[in-house]
Motif scaffolding. Structure first.
Motif, PDB file in Angstrom:
ATOM      1  N   ILE A   7       5.599 -12.046  -3.520  1.00 16.17           N
ATOM      2  CA  ILE A   7       4.978 -12.449  -2.258  1.00 16.17           C
ATOM      3  C   ILE A   7       4.875 -11.220  -1.368  1.00 16.17           C
ATOM      4  CG2 ILE A   7       5.253 -13.879  -0.192  1.00 16.17           C
ATOM      5  CD1 ILE A   7       6.828 -15.845  -1.985  1.00 16.17           C
ATOM      6  N   GLU A   8       3.715 -11.021  -0.768  1.00 11.88           N
ATOM      7  CA  GLU A   8       3.495  -9.833   0.057  1.00 11.88           C
ATOM      8  C   GLU A   8       4.124 -10.001   1.440  1.00 11.88           C
ATOM      9  OE1 GLU A   8      -0.167  -7.011   1.700  1.00 11.88           O
ATOM     10  OE2 GLU A   8      -0.585  -8.921   0.714  1.00 11.88           O
ATOM     11  N   TYR A   9       4.780  -8.954   1.901  1.00  7.51           N
ATOM     12  CA  TYR A   9       5.317  -8.921   3.257  1.00  7.51           C
ATOM     13  C   TYR A   9       4.274  -8.355   4.211  1.00  7.51           C
ATOM     14  CZ  TYR A   9       9.888  -9.802   1.204  1.00  7.51           C
ATOM     15  OH  TYR A   9      10.937 -10.360   0.524  1.00  7.51           O
ATOM     16  N   LYS A  10       4.247  -8.897   5.426  1.00  9.08           N
ATOM     17  CA  LYS A  10       3.350  -8.417   6.467  1.00  9.08           C
ATOM     18  C   LYS A  10       4.177  -7.809   7.595  1.00  9.08           C
ATOM     19  CE  LYS A  10      -0.399 -10.303   4.587  1.00  9.08           C
ATOM     20  NZ  LYS A  10      -1.494  -9.490   4.034  1.00  9.08           N
ATOM     21  N   PRO A  11       3.765  -6.668   8.123  1.00  5.52           N
ATOM     22  CA  PRO A  11       4.473  -6.128   9.282  1.00  5.52           C
ATOM     23  C   PRO A  11       4.408  -7.096  10.450  1.00  5.52           C
ATOM     24  CG  PRO A  11       2.944  -4.497   8.364  1.00  5.52           C
ATOM     25  CD  PRO A  11       2.642  -5.810   7.711  1.00  5.52           C
ATOM     26  N   LYS A  12       5.502  -7.296  11.122  1.00  8.56           N
ATOM     27  CA  LYS A  12       5.526  -8.186  12.275  1.00  8.56           C
ATOM     28  C   LYS A  12       4.902  -7.491  13.481  1.00  8.56           C
ATOM     29  CE  LYS A  12       9.155 -10.911  12.705  1.00  8.56           C
ATOM     30  NZ  LYS A  12      10.558 -11.421  12.775  1.00  8.56           N
ATOM     31  N   ASP A  13       4.364  -8.286  14.384  1.00  8.40           N
ATOM     32  CA  ASP A  13       3.693  -7.763  15.570  1.00  8.40           C
ATOM     33  C   ASP A  13       4.717  -7.531  16.680  1.00  8.40           C
ATOM     34  OD1 ASP A  13       2.066  -7.129  17.679  1.00  8.40           O
ATOM     35  OD2 ASP A  13       1.024  -9.056  17.750  1.00  8.40           O
ATOM     36  N   TYR A  14       4.881  -6.279  17.057  1.00  6.15           N
ATOM     37  CA  TYR A  14       5.828  -5.949  18.122  1.00  6.15           C
ATOM     38  C   TYR A  14       5.120  -5.300  19.318  1.00  6.15           C
ATOM     39  CZ  TYR A  14       9.526  -6.978  14.792  1.00  6.15           C
ATOM     40  OH  TYR A  14      10.360  -7.612  13.905  1.00  6.15           O
ATOM     41  N   THR A  15       3.884  -5.706  19.554  1.00  3.81           N
ATOM     42  CA  THR A  15       3.137  -5.137  20.675  1.00  3.81           C
ATOM     43  C   THR A  15       3.762  -5.495  22.021  1.00  3.81           C
ATOM     44  OG1 THR A  15       1.625  -7.038  20.618  1.00  3.81           O
ATOM     45  CG2 THR A  15       0.938  -5.051  19.442  1.00  3.81           C
ATOM     46  N   HIS A  16       4.622  -6.516  22.046  1.00  2.00           N
ATOM     47  CA  HIS A  16       5.271  -6.899  23.310  1.00  2.00           C
ATOM     48  C   HIS A  16       6.375  -5.920  23.717  1.00  2.00           C
ATOM     49  CE1 HIS A  16       7.945  -8.569  20.238  1.00  2.00           C
ATOM     50  NE2 HIS A  16       8.906  -8.521  21.137  1.00  2.00           N
ATOM     51  N   LEU A  17       6.744  -5.013  22.815  1.00  2.00           N
ATOM     52  CA  LEU A  17       7.830  -4.082  23.128  1.00  2.00           C
ATOM     53  C   LEU A  17       7.295  -2.881  23.901  1.00  2.00           C
ATOM     54  CD1 LEU A  17      10.002  -4.128  19.881  1.00  2.00           C
ATOM     55  CD2 LEU A  17      10.378  -5.335  22.033  1.00  2.00           C
ATOM     56  N   ARG A  18       6.829  -3.144  25.090  1.00  2.00           N
ATOM     57  CA  ARG A  18       6.349  -2.115  26.003  1.00  2.00           C
ATOM     58  C   ARG A  18       7.099  -2.284  27.313  1.00  2.00           C
ATOM     59  NH1 ARG A  18       4.812  -1.430  21.712  1.00  2.00           N
ATOM     60  NH2 ARG A  18       2.794  -0.812  20.905  1.00  2.00           N
ATOM     61  N   ASP A  75      15.886  -3.411   2.762  1.00  2.00           N
ATOM     62  CA  ASP A  75      16.811  -3.422   3.891  1.00  2.00           C
ATOM     63  C   ASP A  75      16.281  -2.589   5.046  1.00  2.00           C
ATOM     64  OD1 ASP A  75      18.552  -5.102   2.620  1.00  2.00           O
ATOM     65  OD2 ASP A  75      20.087  -3.594   2.210  1.00  2.00           O
ATOM     66  N   GLY A  76      15.587  -1.481   4.739  1.00  2.00           N
ATOM     67  CA  GLY A  76      14.970  -0.703   5.802  1.00  2.00           C
ATOM     68  C   GLY A  76      13.971  -1.529   6.583  1.00  2.00           C
ATOM     69  N   MET A  77      13.197  -2.351   5.880  1.00  2.00           N
ATOM     70  CA  MET A  77      12.256  -3.261   6.533  1.00  2.00           C
ATOM     71  C   MET A  77      12.985  -4.318   7.355  1.00  2.00           C
ATOM     72  SD  MET A  77       9.575  -5.891   4.675  1.00  2.00           S
ATOM     73  CE  MET A  77      10.905  -6.799   3.858  1.00  2.00           C
ATOM     74  N   ARG A  78      13.922  -4.997   6.742  1.00  2.00           N
ATOM     75  CA  ARG A  78      14.552  -6.143   7.382  1.00  2.00           C
ATOM     76  C   ARG A  78      15.475  -5.750   8.540  1.00  2.00           C
ATOM     77  NH1 ARG A  78      14.163 -11.017   5.503  1.00  2.00           N
ATOM     78  NH2 ARG A  78      12.020 -10.239   5.465  1.00  2.00           N
ATOM     79  N   LEU A  79      16.241  -4.669   8.390  1.00  2.00           N
ATOM     80  CA  LEU A  79      17.099  -4.226   9.486  1.00  2.00           C
ATOM     81  C   LEU A  79      16.281  -3.859  10.716  1.00  2.00           C
ATOM     82  CD1 LEU A  79      19.731  -2.077   7.558  1.00  2.00           C
ATOM     83  CD2 LEU A  79      20.200  -4.168   8.853  1.00  2.00           C
ATOM     84  N   HIS A  80      15.127  -3.232  10.496  1.00  2.00           N
ATOM     85  CA  HIS A  80      14.271  -2.919  11.640  1.00  2.00           C
ATOM     86  C   HIS A  80      13.734  -4.190  12.298  1.00  2.00           C
ATOM     87  CE1 HIS A  80      14.280   1.291  10.181  1.00  2.00           C
ATOM     88  NE2 HIS A  80      14.174   1.523  11.476  1.00  2.00           N
ATOM     89  N   GLU A  81      13.479  -5.213  11.523  1.00  2.00           N
ATOM     90  CA  GLU A  81      13.032  -6.478  12.115  1.00  2.00           C
ATOM     91  C   GLU A  81      14.135  -7.108  12.959  1.00  2.00           C
ATOM     92  OE1 GLU A  81       9.623  -7.577   8.794  1.00  2.00           O
ATOM     93  OE2 GLU A  81      11.569  -8.564   8.681  1.00  2.00           O
ATOM     94  N   TYR A  82      15.361  -7.070  12.490  1.00  2.00           N
ATOM     95  CA  TYR A  82      16.475  -7.561  13.312  1.00  2.00           C
ATOM     96  C   TYR A  82      16.569  -6.745  14.603  1.00  2.00           C
ATOM     97  CZ  TYR A  82      18.755 -10.952  10.227  1.00  2.00           C
ATOM     98  OH  TYR A  82      19.051 -12.066   9.488  1.00  2.00           O
TER      99      TYR A  82
END
Length: 202
Positions: A7-18, A75-82
């Motif tokens: 299953i393909e992972y999609k980058p989450k949208d973090y545009t609110h982090l401004r 883990d690099g992907m998921r830790l950054h999401e947390y």
């Protein structure tokens, strides 16, 4: 015969982090670029592993090395999401009536004592992650150090808070350089979404 299809992972949208306290928009952009790289490499790795598996090459050295590498990328992907999920602009302070605060007060005696413990982890020599975990089996909360993304995670523990203390998290966020890890840690706490952290208890 059905083939293994990841299953393909999609980058989450973090545009609110401004507009975070101290952590500049430029620093967030640098950090998000790195996060998106982890997502891309995770997908590419899973796809390649699936191809090798479907071709019956699970004994191949390429398959084995990709399997060893998978923990680093995922883990690099998921830790950054947390990490990113737990931040927001105009964040409130951690108050005693927050469910997470109640847990740390019961165990550490005060919010400040828990925070001092986590900051002590975050300021340890080296680069890595300062993480707050919950043991769902008995309610234990503790702060934990993980250096390599894939190594040292406590099995079965629930991750509540992720503080990235790799240099990429603060390398360009203050000028003039060099960046100050201690100042970055202070600013991190000013931007934590404590409602999100409390929600991870369940």
């Amino acid at each position: 015969m059905t083939k293994y299809t990841p299953i393909e992972y999609k980058p989450k949208d973090y545009t609110h982090l401004r507009g975070l306290v101290g952590i500049t928009d430029e620093q967030i952009e640098v950090h998000l670029k790195l996060y998106k790289g982890y997502v891309s490499r995770t997908n590419a790795l899973f796809t390649r592993v699936a191809d090798l598996s479907n071709d019956g090459k699970t004994g191949d050295s390429s398959f084995q090395e990709l399997k060893r590498r998978a923990g680093w990328e995922w883990d690099g992907m998921r830790l950054h999401e947390y990490y990113f999920d737990g931040l927001k602009a105009n964040a409130d302070e951690l108050r005693d009536d927050n469910a997470f605060a109640k847990k740390v007060i019961a165990q550490f005696g005060s919010i400040d004592a828990w925070k001092a413990d986590l900051v002590g982890v975050a300021k340890m020599p080296g680069v890595g992650w300062a993480l707050t975990y919950l043991d769902p089996s008995n309610g234990q909360i503790w702060n934990h150090w993980v250096e390599q993304h894939q190594n040292g995670h406590p099995a079965g523990a629930r991750l509540l808070l992720a503080l990235d203390v790799w240099e990429h998290a603060f390398a360009v966020y203050r000028k003039p350089l060099p960046a100050d890890r201690a100042a970055y840690i202070d600013d991190f706490f000013a931007n934590v979404d404590w409602k999100v952290v409390a929600g991870r208890l369940a």
